[in-house]
Design an enzyme around this catalytic site. Sequence first.
Site, PDB file in Angstrom:
ATOM      1  CD  GLU A 143      48.768  35.235  33.424  1.00  0.00           C
ATOM      2  OE1 GLU A 143      49.122  35.936  34.390  1.00  0.00           O
ATOM      3  OE2 GLU A 143      48.358  35.716  32.363  1.00  0.00           O
TER       4      GLU A 143
ATOM      5  CD  GLU B 117      43.762  35.545  31.312  1.00  0.00           C
ATOM      6  OE1 GLU B 117      44.379  36.617  31.471  1.00  0.00           O
ATOM      7  OE2 GLU B 117      43.523  34.767  32.240  1.00  0.00           O
TER       8      GLU B 117
HETATM    9  C1  BGC Z   1      45.157  37.096  34.655  1.00  0.00           C
HETATM   10  C2  BGC Z   1      43.776  37.674  34.819  1.00  0.00           C
HETATM   11  C3  BGC Z   1      43.878  39.179  34.902  1.00  0.00           C
HETATM   12  C4  BGC Z   1      44.448  39.698  33.605  1.00  0.00           C
HETATM   13  C5  BGC Z   1      44.555  41.206  33.515  1.00  0.00           C
HETATM   14  C6  BGC Z   1      46.005  37.825  33.650  1.00  0.00           C
HETATM   15  O1  BGC Z   1      47.284  37.865  34.099  1.00  0.00           O
HETATM   16  O2  BGC Z   1      45.095  35.718  34.366  1.00  0.00           O
HETATM   17  O3  BGC Z   1      43.183  37.105  35.951  1.00  0.00           O
HETATM   18  O4  BGC Z   1      42.690  39.795  35.238  1.00  0.00           O
HETATM   19  O5  BGC Z   1      45.729  39.171  33.444  1.00  0.00           O
HETATM   20  O6  BGC Z   1      45.396  41.713  34.485  1.00  0.00           O
END
Ligand code: BGC
Length: 444
Positions: free
Chosen positions: A166, A355
């Site tokens: 990100e 993610e």
């Molecule tokens: C990040 C994670 C974070 C997750 C939830 C993402 O933007 O890569 O490290 O914990 O979001 O906030």
Amino acid sequence: MQSSHFGKDFLWGVATAAAQIEGAANAYGKGPSIWDTFSKRSGKIKKGHQPTEACDFYHRYKEDIALVKTLGFTVFRFSISWSRIFPLGDGAVNKEGVAFYHNVIDECLKLDLIPMVTLYHWDLPEALSKEGGWTAFGINAWFNDYVSFCAKEYGAKVKQWIVINEPFGFTSLGYMLGVHAPGQTGVHNFFEAALHTAIAQADGAKILRGEVKGAVIGTAFSCSEIVPYTQSAPDLLAAKRTDALMNRFFLEPVLGLGFPTANWEVLEKFAISHSTWRYQERMKFDFDFIGIQNYFPLVIRYNAFIPVVQAWEVKAKNRRAPHTAMGWEVNADSFYRIIRQFAAYPQVKNIMVTENGAYFQDHLVDGKINDQARIDYFKAYLAAMLKAKNDGVNITGYLAWTLLDNFEWAEGYQARFGIVYNDFKTQQRTIKQSGYWWQEFLSR
Ligand code: BGC
């Protein structure tokens, strides 16, 4: 819906990040990262929490990797802490740190899990931050040294790589808004950091390509569908600008299109003053996959008082839209649409969801951690992804965020995103109902 509907080669995994789980933050030769120092001095982390111990993954990695296996996943994504390898960011190597990641990788391979390594998940060595961090001219050389080292050291065993997690997340929160490490503010810092990050992303990928035979190289972008609050011209413009910053700003340079600066004076000035066109070729890389990380859509309204973007978020709770305990809107249709938006670029060949997940309050019922809301969230988001896949989008994997409740950056330990509960006092892990749901889903 069952996992086999996604095809037998589809990759299912969980994603984690070093600073959020490892702990042992100032032990075994590791140098401090910006999150160690920022959490101590800034007062910006809820309850004053620090990542010093986190989930103690450093000592418990075997048990945790075994959990990944037990739940039925095939990929374990983790990040390397740069300052555990190079305590000062560059130069002297910490052998114990190097050995630790060998151990983690070997444990994955032993259990027949695919290790997926993120090279940079926000924990810059503090020593480099003192020199200006991502705004410093030297950062690209430091980053390249670090990437070369990791590629040579681990490349024989690790084939799946993510260069940067990100870019928009850490450059905006850490260098423009000051709410994340290293706590800098101002649009100037953001632009400097952004340019160096965009270069690092492609440089790093090229180094991996040269060093690692058979590497599958990706990078991971945050993304959010941007919805204008009304169809008025100012709201439409505000939404368009937010989209350029949040979704296109780091993706388009990779695709060879340069920064999306057109018709936006502030960005055009940045492009001219930094001669960004000179780096157009250098910022480009033909990634094997584009990682997308989606949590929520944003509804955007024009607001003249907000510098640069003149845009303002209309929060989910004020719109009475369903939302997580983070206040993030739950909207699986928007996940489908943002996948389609990224897939619409002809240069994007392959998408991996690197993610996706949610923080909800967990409830203990009959000795079980009942997180039905999280299960519902995953079901809806997976169905949206399947719809995109059935439309013909080449989606090759999905990684849930995240294995364990962990150090959630500025939210400290309060915001629990795990499918496994962690008691931070005893470090005892308890599989939540959502973890069992995954186990069942992946078995069919
Ligand atoms: C990040 C994670 C974070 C997750 C939830 C993402 O933007 O890569 O490290 O914990 O979001 O906030």
